[in-house]
Enzyme design. Structure first.
Site, short mmCIF file in Angstrom:
data_model
loop_
_atom_site.label_atom_id
_atom_site.label_comp_id
_atom_site.label_asym_id
_atom_site.label_seq_id
_atom_site.Cartn_x
_atom_site.Cartn_y
_atom_site.Cartn_z
N ASP A 1 44.22 41.66 40.38
CA ASP A 1 44.13 42.59 39.25
C ASP A 1 42.67 42.90 38.92
OD1 ASP A 1 45.04 44.17 37.22
OD2 ASP A 1 45.69 42.53 35.92
N LEU B 1 47.96 31.99 60.04
CA LEU B 1 48.24 32.33 58.64
C LEU B 1 49.31 33.42 58.53
CD1 LEU B 1 47.23 32.20 55.56
CD2 LEU B 1 45.83 34.17 56.16
N HIS C 1 39.80 50.19 44.33
CA HIS C 1 40.78 49.68 45.29
C HIS C 1 40.13 49.44 46.66
CE1 HIS C 1 43.82 50.17 42.34
NE2 HIS C 1 43.82 51.48 42.35
#
Ligand code: FPP
Length: 248
Positions: free
Chosen positions: A22, A133, A39
């Site tokens: 956020d 991962l 972003h």
């Protein structure tokens, strides 16, 4: 080795970290940029955190990338985010392969524009054999919709006599969520100072440790991740038991 890294106990690394990324918009505003630049800077933080998580041996990293509520943002911002995701995945694919990263998606991807949907499907397919991962993108994701979808699916199985009503337990619910083969998050991090869950993995975070930081997502660095892990390692996870029972 960084001082923070030395403080991390390698035997208690969270297996699954989930992140509410956020603050991109506020970061952009603070620097006098358009939200889309926020972003874009957020993607740099994604790269750094994926690398850092992999370095310390995290097995699952779930990123809240786009919520169903985010569809209500101005069209211009939604389009910029979709293009940014396509562009980032194209650029990062080689790196995912080199680092053995497996891409997984959760959410209602049917709502994504077809180019974006195709790009995700392509990256998921191309990395599906990787065993390092697991990088999970929550896209067009709503935890309540995920639970509704699980309820419908289980009800159908009961009506079709595939399972009995009395057999419904936590495991059955787990299996019918988007996250079916993914363990619950051990640690949930939310950046930007907000202290909410915002419809993210509501069922799955039942026993997760929560870490809130005022750092805006584009400023979230390796050191911030390591601090969150150190904070997590100082918590005592009791799962409803007493402290004495845990120490036995
Ligand atoms: C929240 O900040 C962030 C988002 C809604 C988007 C996060 C997405 C990315 C960083 C793209 C990553 C994608 C890939 C494929 C690598 P906000 O806009 O809600 O910030 P604000 O609360 O300050 O306005």
């Amino acid at each position: 080795m960084s001082d923070l890294l030395k403080k991390i106990n390698p035997n208690r690394i969270p297996k699954h970290i989930a992140v509410v990324m956020d603050g991109n918009g506020r970061w952009a505003k603070k620097h006098g940029y358009l939200r889309a630049i926020g972003h874009k800077s957020g993607v740099k933080a994604v790269r750094e955190i994926v690398q850092a998580s992999d370095d310390i041996g995290v097995k699952y990293l779930t990123l809240y990338t786009f919520s169903t509520e985010n569809w209500n943002r101005p069209k211009l911002e939604v389009n910029a985010l979709m293009e940014l995701m396509i562009d980032s995945l194209t650029k990062e694919l080689d790196g995912f392969q080199k680092n053995n990263v497996k891409i997984v998606t959760i959410g209602d991807l049917s709502l994504l524009p077809s180019r974006c949907k195709k790009k995700f499907a392509d990256v998921v397919e191309k990395t599906s054999k990787n065993s390092g991962l697991n990088l999970i993108f929550a896209l067009s994701y709503s935890s309540r919709l995920e639970i509704i979808s699980a309820v419908k699916s289980i009800t159908t199985q009961v009506l079709n006599k595939e399972i009995k009503l009395e057999d419904i337990d936590s495991d059955v619910i787990d299996k019918n969520l988007y996250t079916n083969s993914i363990p619950d998050p051990d640690l949930l991090i939310r950046t930007s100072g907000e202290q909410r869950i915002s419809n993210f993995l509501l069922w799955q975070v039942a026993y997760s440790e929560l870490h809130f930081t005022p750092v805006l997502w584009p400023d979230f660095k390796q050191a911030d991740l390591f601090s969150a892990v150190i904070d997590y390692q100082q918590r005592e996870r009791r799962f409803g038991k007493t402290s004495e029972q845990i120490k036995k």
